[in-house]
Structure formats: structure tokens, C-alpha cells
Design a protein around this motif. Structure first.
Motif, PDB file in Angstrom:
ATOM      1  N   GLU A  87       0.914   3.369   2.078  1.00  0.00           N
ATOM      2  CA  GLU A  87       1.643   3.672   3.095  1.00  0.00           C
ATOM      3  C   GLU A  87       2.894   2.715   3.500  1.00  0.00           C
ATOM      4  O   GLU A  87       3.849   3.432   4.641  1.00  0.00           O
ATOM      5  N   ASP A  88       2.539   1.271   3.296  1.00  0.00           N
ATOM      6  CA  ASP A  88       3.744   0.709   3.249  1.00  0.00           C
ATOM      7  C   ASP A  88       4.876   1.327   2.371  1.00  0.00           C
ATOM      8  O   ASP A  88       6.312   1.481   3.518  1.00  0.00           O
ATOM      9  N   LEU A 110       7.920   3.217  13.324  1.00  0.00           N
ATOM     10  CA  LEU A 110       6.669   3.987  12.500  1.00  0.00           C
ATOM     11  C   LEU A 110       5.568   2.940  12.343  1.00  0.00           C
ATOM     12  O   LEU A 110       4.614   3.022  12.216  1.00  0.00           O
ATOM     13  N   THR A 111       6.790   1.337  11.988  1.00  0.00           N
ATOM     14  CA  THR A 111       5.408   0.596  11.491  1.00  0.00           C
ATOM     15  C   THR A 111       4.268   0.285  12.252  1.00  0.00           C
ATOM     16  O   THR A 111       3.451  -0.034  12.933  1.00  0.00           O
ATOM     17  N   THR A 151       6.317   4.616   4.873  1.00  0.00           N
ATOM     18  CA  THR A 151       6.948   3.900   6.183  1.00  0.00           C
ATOM     19  C   THR A 151       8.324   3.826   5.824  1.00  0.00           C
ATOM     20  O   THR A 151       9.471   4.673   6.223  1.00  0.00           O
ATOM     21  N   LEU A 189       3.240   2.053  14.203  1.00  0.00           N
ATOM     22  CA  LEU A 189       2.337   3.319  14.930  1.00  0.00           C
ATOM     23  C   LEU A 189       1.046   3.078  14.342  1.00  0.00           C
ATOM     24  O   LEU A 189       0.086   3.212  14.715  1.00  0.00           O
ATOM     25  N   THR A 190       1.104   2.275  13.335  1.00  0.00           N
ATOM     26  CA  THR A 190      -0.505   2.083  12.655  1.00  0.00           C
ATOM     27  C   THR A 190      -0.831   0.068  12.577  1.00  0.00           C
ATOM     28  O   THR A 190      -1.918  -0.131  11.927  1.00  0.00           O
ATOM     29  N   GLN A 191       0.712  -0.407  12.856  1.00  0.00           N
ATOM     30  CA  GLN A 191       0.326  -1.938  13.444  1.00  0.00           C
ATOM     31  C   GLN A 191      -0.004  -2.579  13.558  1.00  0.00           C
ATOM     32  O   GLN A 191       1.280  -2.067  14.923  1.00  0.00           O
ATOM     33  N   THR A 218       0.906  -0.982   0.041  1.00  0.00           N
ATOM     34  CA  THR A 218       0.091   0.070  -0.095  1.00  0.00           C
ATOM     35  C   THR A 218       0.928   0.747   0.136  1.00  0.00           C
ATOM     36  O   THR A 218       1.549   1.170   0.282  1.00  0.00           O
TER      37      THR A 218
END
Lengths: 346, 366
Positions: free
Chosen positions: B32-33, B79-80, B36, B82-84, B30
Motif C-alpha cells: 500500500e505504501d 492519499l495517505t 500510494t 485516506l487510510t492512515q 507494504t
């Protein structure tokens, strides 16, 4: 009913399986076949004689050696041909040190690379990577020796200096010199950090990496696809799938590949000879300049050897051979256990 | 058809028209990936640069790369996170390691090749490097004098002799182990397998002490070829044995069923079937023998002059030339060594590509 049925049996009385005896086959070899079988056997036995005579010859050399030097041959660490004081304690320790450090660097790299090839790389890249690893296995050791000597040695000595400066309190990483001196400030060249077991191990790493990597990759690629897909379908990330399916399946491949690499590392000669500064001393300080291995000992001192020293060298070679033989056969057994019988290797 | 369309119409009538469903791409990234990853890379380079060059008294490129990698992993994980969820964070950390390792090895391999060719370029670009020998050439002489013809010819002769001893014996032994069998074959197999563990230097030392010291042979190309043959024989026998094992039993049985004898089966069915595999084993064995230095070092003696006679005088070879030139410690000789290493590398590479072509793209593990 016995086996001798004269008339063909009627359909209703087909003989049971126990009455269906295999026909006695008498093999009558033609003359051609007899010649072939016997000459093949002859060649096989000839090779057996040639090949085993090497082992027997090496083994037989230990008799005069032990006669001459006694058991101190295994405990003496100095190699002083002029005073006839000869022993292999230091070189055996050095061989094991260099091989183990090589393993320590090469195996994580090989494991991760094998995982990359088997599970991370896109399918179109995979054959290329496999071929590159195979190609690396064909690169001559002397080329890696050159590379380590002129490309890797300068940064490796700096790294060694840094490690010994900050972690020198740990006995293995200690260097017996003043670590606060900059490395360029110590007598000609880099006497205290270059030519160490650590630097030699870098060359060994390059030699054993391809072998370890290809053994591990082969086993990883045989991991059952159904289980891998099942893990992914359950929502596992790629690493979770690898951790739960591929690594447990490939455990014997990891161990076996490591030991095969160890067997190779023990016998590695020319790249080590080029890199190390020869020193006969038993010491734990692997970052410090000066070490020696059995093969480097042979390469450096066969020329001036008297007959008794030559047989001592041969005995050292025999010890090396026995070490690699034990490691290799253990490895072969472990790797063979992982193969489930399906699939053939070329 | 008609009916289905009608059903669709009926279903569509009350609601909005059905949208064409798109196939979801699995395993894609995505936005986002990607962001990041890019963000972590940029941030880690900047942070490392500031700390490495401005704050701490560090220097050297190795330290920079190591520190950058550690900082990058930290940023990327942060960073990862934060969302995953956690498992994804762990997966990404492991992925960085799994990508880093082959990259490191690839860079090392690339630097081996580039360094060899680059340092040897001065000598390589002179044609006389391939047409002359080193006799009468002093170490400091310019590269327009002297060459490695003697070493190339020496390597060629030694390897040809070694292979013409080891290959027929190796294949015949493999045929014996795999096709003839019998009581002895198990023993032969065990011993041959064991002897593949023989370190090459020990093979050299064996020939040195038997042929040179005890039998009084002079240091010569023949002795070197014998040492190489002793080293290569078990390896080739085992490789051929593995290749022969791949032949399906059905082929042999079909041949026997047609009335062929053992010899006919082996000669007309088994060996033609494995010809590509055997050729691959042969070529890879040659590549190994070409690059071995240790046995040659002990047995052939380094010479500077051209010698095509394997039984008489010392005979140089490429690996030995490289070794001797490096040991001399002379900068010009070192460059010649690099040039010779480039030639050797090219030779091995050519053999390897040849082996792949003969194997015909078949999957091979060696």
C-alpha cells in the motif's frame, strides 16, 4: 602521626588517605627538553606575533582613515575615489543582505540534509553522503561563481522577475522597473534582475551549505540512541521521534552551524565578485540588479587606491574581520556548549 | 531435548500443527505504501502538466518543478490520509521535504561538475592545453594554440611555498599549545582561533599593502604565497591542535613512565600517533589554498607567459586564470576558463581522495 614514617607500617596501621601525600616531583628537564620547550615556545610566540600583527595592522589603519574621512566614513554610502568621498555604509548593508539571503536559502537545505543523513538515510549510504558534503566544502568558490554566472543566473532572473511581478508590493521584493515588461525587453542583457544580491546569495549558499550541514549532522548524530529508540518504541513516527528527541538535542548545533555559516558568508569574495554588478546604494530591493559587499569592494578597487584610500579599504577589511570574528566566536561558544564532553572531533 | 519435543507433541496434539513463525520485517514498506507513492507521483506529474502547459500561461522548468513538488505533497498527503492516522500523514509530508533537500543539493553539485567539464571539453581535448602557455595567443585563437601550463606551474609553486611556511609553523604552534602549555599557550590559542575568522580577501589585502605597497615588493608568486600562508597558518594550526587533542593521555603517561623526556615523547609517541590525522589536515589545507582566488588576485598579478621564478615577475595561477578569462568576456576565453576550472576541480578532488586514503577510512569531520 605525621608523614615521616621511618619503618614500613604494619598492616594494621595503614595510613589514612589524608596522610598519603603526593611526592614532591622536581622536574629536571634534560638539555634536549629545554631546547624543545624553549623553541616550541619561541615558535608559538612568533606565530602569535605574526598573526596578531595582522589584526593590529588592520586596526591601526582605521586611525588615518578616521583622521581623513571622519565619522562620515561609516555613514557615507558612496564610493567615489575621484572626489575623495568614501564610505562603507552601502557595502556593509550589502554584505549583510547577501549573507542573510544566503543563510535563508542554505540553512533549511542544510538542516533537512543533515536530518536525512543522520536519521533517514540507510546506514550503507551514510558515509558516502558525509563524504560528498565534505567534498563539496573543498570545491573552490570560483567554480561555484562560474556555475552561478552561466547556469543559475538565467533561471534565477526569471524567478526574480516572477516574484517581483506578483509580490512586488512587499518592499523587499520590489524592483524599480516596469515588471510587466518581459525580461528580455530591457536594454542589453538583463539589467534589472541579473547581478542582484539574490543571485549572489545563490553562490554564497553553495559555499556555506557544506559547513552548516556538517556541523548540524555531527550534533544530530550524537543524539542519544536510547532516547531515540524509546520514542520509536512508544509508537512515534520517524518525524515525531526527530521532533521530540533529535531536534531539541541538536538545537545548539543548528544555531551554531547557522552562525558559522554566517561568518563564512560575510567573507565570501570571489564568487560574489563574479556575479554581482557593483552598485553603491543602500536599498532594500534584493532582487534588483546591483549591490556590493565589503569583499567585492576590496577586490574591485584596491588597484587604483591612493594611500589614504588603501587605508580606507583596510579599515573596511577590518570591519569585515570584526564582524566575522564576533559571529564566529559566538558560534564556537554555542557549538561547544552542545558537546557533552564525550567523543572527540577531528 | 527429548523433553521439549515431548511437550511440543503434547501441545500439538489437540490443535493444528504449529506453524514456523516468521521474523517480521521492521521498517519495510507494504504494498500500500509503495502504491500510494507511485500513485501520488503519477497523478501529480499529470495534473501539473495539464495545468502548467494548458491552463495557466506559465513557462519555464523551475516553475514546473516547484509546482509539481507542491502538487505531489498534496496528493501524497491526501492519499495517505485516506487510510492512515494524522501523525503518519505529517511524517510523510516531512519525509518528502527531507528527501527533496539533499536531492536538490545533489542535483546542483552534479550540474556544477557536469557543466564545468562539458563546457571545457573543447579546450580540454587538445593536449597543448596542458603543455603551452598563453603568451602570444589572442583570445580568439583556436584551441590548438595556447594552454594553462603557466597557471598550473604557478599554482604548484605558490601552494608549495605557502604550505612549507604555514605547515611547520602551524604544527609547531599546535605542539606548543597542546604539549608544552604554560601561561602563553592560552593566549596563543585564543588569538589563533580568532584569526581563523580572517576573510581570505583581507589576508590578501594585508600582504598587498605591507609587502607590495610599503616594502615595494613586485607583484610576484612569492607575495601570493605569503598571502596564502597568512590565510592558511591559523587554519592549519587549529586543525593540527584538534588532531593532537585526540591522542589519549595514557600514551603520553606511558611514555613518561618509561623515562622518556618531553621531546622524546612528542617526537616518538605523539607525532607518530597522529601522523594520519596531520596528513589529512595538511592535504585539506592544501586543497583550500589551491582553490583560493581572493588573496592571489591581490598579490600575484596575472601573466600570460610561463614563469617559474617566484620572486621576480607576475605569476599566474589556476583560479586567477579562470577569473581573468571570465572578466575578458570573450567566449573562447570563457571556454578556456571552464577547462581550467575542470582541471582545478580535478586537482581538488584528487587531493581530497588522497586525504581520505591517508586518513585510512577513519571518521573525520573536516
Amino acid at each position: 602521626m605525621s608523614g615521616e614514617v621511618l619503618a614500613p607500617p604494619a598492616l594494621s596501621e595503614v595510613p589514612g588517605p589524608d596522610e598519603d601525600r603526593p611526592r614532591q616531583i622536581t622536574a629536571r628537564h634534560s638539555v634536549q627538553d629545554q631546547v624543545f620547550v624553549h623553541s616550541a615556545r619561541g615558535v608559538g610566540l612568533l606565530v602569535l606575533v605574526i598573526v596578531s600583527s595582522i589584526g593590529v595592522f588592520l586596526g591601526a589603519q582605521s586611525v588615518p582613515t578616521l583622521d581623513h574621512y571622519g565619522l562620515s566614513f561609516f555613514t557615507e554610502f558612496r564610493w567615489l575615489p575621484s572626489q575623495d568621498r568614501i564610505g562603507i555604509a552601502a557595502v556593509v548593508v550589502g554584505t549583510i543582505q547577501v549573507a542573510l539571503i544566503g543563510i535563508l536559502i542554505a540553512v533549511p537545505l542544510a538542516l533537512l540534509t543533515a536530518l536525512f543523513i543522520s536519521d533517514w538515510a540507510p546506514a550503507w549510504l551514510r558515509p558516502t553522503l558525509v563524504r560528498l558534503v565534505d567534498l563539496m566544502a573543498a570545491v573552490p568558490g570560483i567554480v561555484f561563481g562560474l556555475w552561478v554566472l552561466f547556469v543559475m543566473q538565467p533561471p534565477a532572473t526569471e524567478v526574480a522577475h516572477w516574484i517581483s511581478k506578483y509580490f512586488g508590493w512587499f518592499p523587499l521584493l520590489h524592483v524599480r522597473t516596469d515588471v510587466d515588461y518581459p525580461i528580455w525587453n530591457q536594454a542589453p542583457g538583463y539589467p534589472s534582475y541579473a547581478g542582484s544580491a539574490f543571485v549572489a546569495a545563490i553562490a554564497v549558499t553553495m559555499m556555506i551549505f557544506p559547513m552548516a550541514c556538517s556541523v548540524m549532522r555531527e550534533v544530530f548524530m550524537e543524539a542519544p540512541a536510547g532516547e531515540k529508540e524509546a520514542a520509536l518504541a512508544l509508537g512515534a513516527t520517524r518525524w515525531a521521534m526527530v521532533r521530540t528527541v533529535v531536534l531539541p538535542f541538536g538545537r545548539s548545533g543548528i544555531v551554531g552551524g547557522t552562525m558559522l555559516a554566517l561568518g563564512r558568508a560575510l567573507g565570501e569574495t570571489i564568487s560574489v565578485v563574479m556575479v554581482i554588478s557593483q552598485a553603491f546604494e543602500i536599498k532594500p530591493y534584493v532582487l534588483e540588479s546591483g549591490t556590493s559587499t565589503i569583499s567585492s569592494l576590496i577586490a574591485s578597487s584596491f588597484k587604483e587606491a591612493s594611500p589614504s584610500q588603501l587605508s580606507a579599504l583596510l579599515t573596511a577589511g577590518f570591519v569585515l574581520f570584526v564582524m566575522t570574528l564576533v559571529v564566529n566566536s559566538l558560534a564556537a561558544r554555542i557549538v561547544a556548549r552542545s558537546r557533552s564532553g564525550k567523543g572527540t572531533e577531528l | 531435548m527429548e523433553r521439549r519435543a515431548a511437550v511440543r507433541d503434547a501441545a500439538a496434539a489437540p490443535g493444528p500443527p504449529p506453524v514456523q513463525e516468521e521474523l517480521r520485517r521492521t521498517g519495510g514498506r507494504t504494498r500500500e505504501d509503495v502504491l500510494t507513492l507511485v500513485g501520488a507521483a503519477a497523478a501529480s506529474v499529470a495534473t501539473t502538466w495539464v495545468f502548467y502547459t494548458k491552463v495557466f500561461p506559465f513557462h519555464g522548468s523551475v516553475g514546473f518543478v516547484v509546482l509539481w513538488y507542491a502538487v505531489f505533497v498534496a496528493f501524497y498527503a491526501g492519499l495517505t490520509a485516506l487510510t492512515q492516522p494524522r501523525p503518519v500523514v505529517v511524517d510523510r509530508i516531512v519525509t518528502t521535504a527531507v528527501v527533496a533537500a539533499p536531492t536538490l543539493v545533489g542535483v546542483a553539485l552534479l550540474s556544477v561538475v557536469v557543466m564545468t567539464v562539458y563546457r571545457g571539453l573543447d579546450a580540454l581535448t587538445n593536449l597543448n592545453f596542458f603543455t603551452q602557455d598563453m603568451s602570444g595567443v589572442r583570445a580568439d585563437d583556436p584551441f590548438t594554440m595556447g594552454g594553462i601550463l603557466h597557471a598550473m606551474v604557478g599554482t604548484l609553486i605558490e601552494v608549495v611555498i605557502a604550505v612549507s611556511i604555514a605547515m611547520p609553523l602551524g604544527v609547531a604552534t599546535a605542539v606548543y599549545m597542546s604539549e608544552v602549555g604554560g601561561r602563553g599557550s592560552q593566549l596563543v590559542r585564543t588569538v589563533v582561533e580568532a584569526m581563523t575568522a580572517l576573510p581570505s580577501i583581507v589576508a590578501g589585502l594585508f600582504i598587498y599593502s605591507v609587502c607590495l605597497v610599503q616594502l615595494g615588493m613586485p607583484a610576484s608568486g612569492l607575495a601570493a604565497a605569503l598571502a596564502l600562508a597568512v590565510m592558511a597558518l591559523p587554519i592549519m594550526a587549529r586543525a593540527s591542535y584538534v588532531v593532537l587533542g585526540v591522542v589519549p593521555g595514557g600514551l603520553r603517561e606511558a611514555s613518561y613512565a618509561l623515562g622518556a623526556g618531553k621531546w622524546q615523547t612528542v617526537w616518538k609517541v605523539v607525532l607518530p600517533t597522529v601522523r594520519p590525522g596531520l596528513a589529512t589536515a595538511l592535504i585539506l589545507g592544501v586543497a583550500r589554498a589551491v582553490g583560493e582566488t581572493a588573496p592571489v588576485l591581490l598579490t600575484s598579478g596575472a601573466s600570460t607567459y610561463f614563469n617559474a621564478n617566484p620572486v621576480r615577475d607576475p605569476m599566474n595561477s589556476l583560479p586567477l586564470f579562470i577569473y581573468a578569462s571570465i572578466q575578458s568576456g570573450n567566449p573562447a576565453m570563457e571556454e578556456r576558463a571552464y577547462a581550467a576550472a575542470a582541471v582545478l576541480l580535478t586537482l581538488v578532488l584528487t587531493l581530497f581522495v588522497l586525504a581520505r586514503m591517508v586518513a585510512g577510512g577513519r571518521k573525520s569531520s573536516r
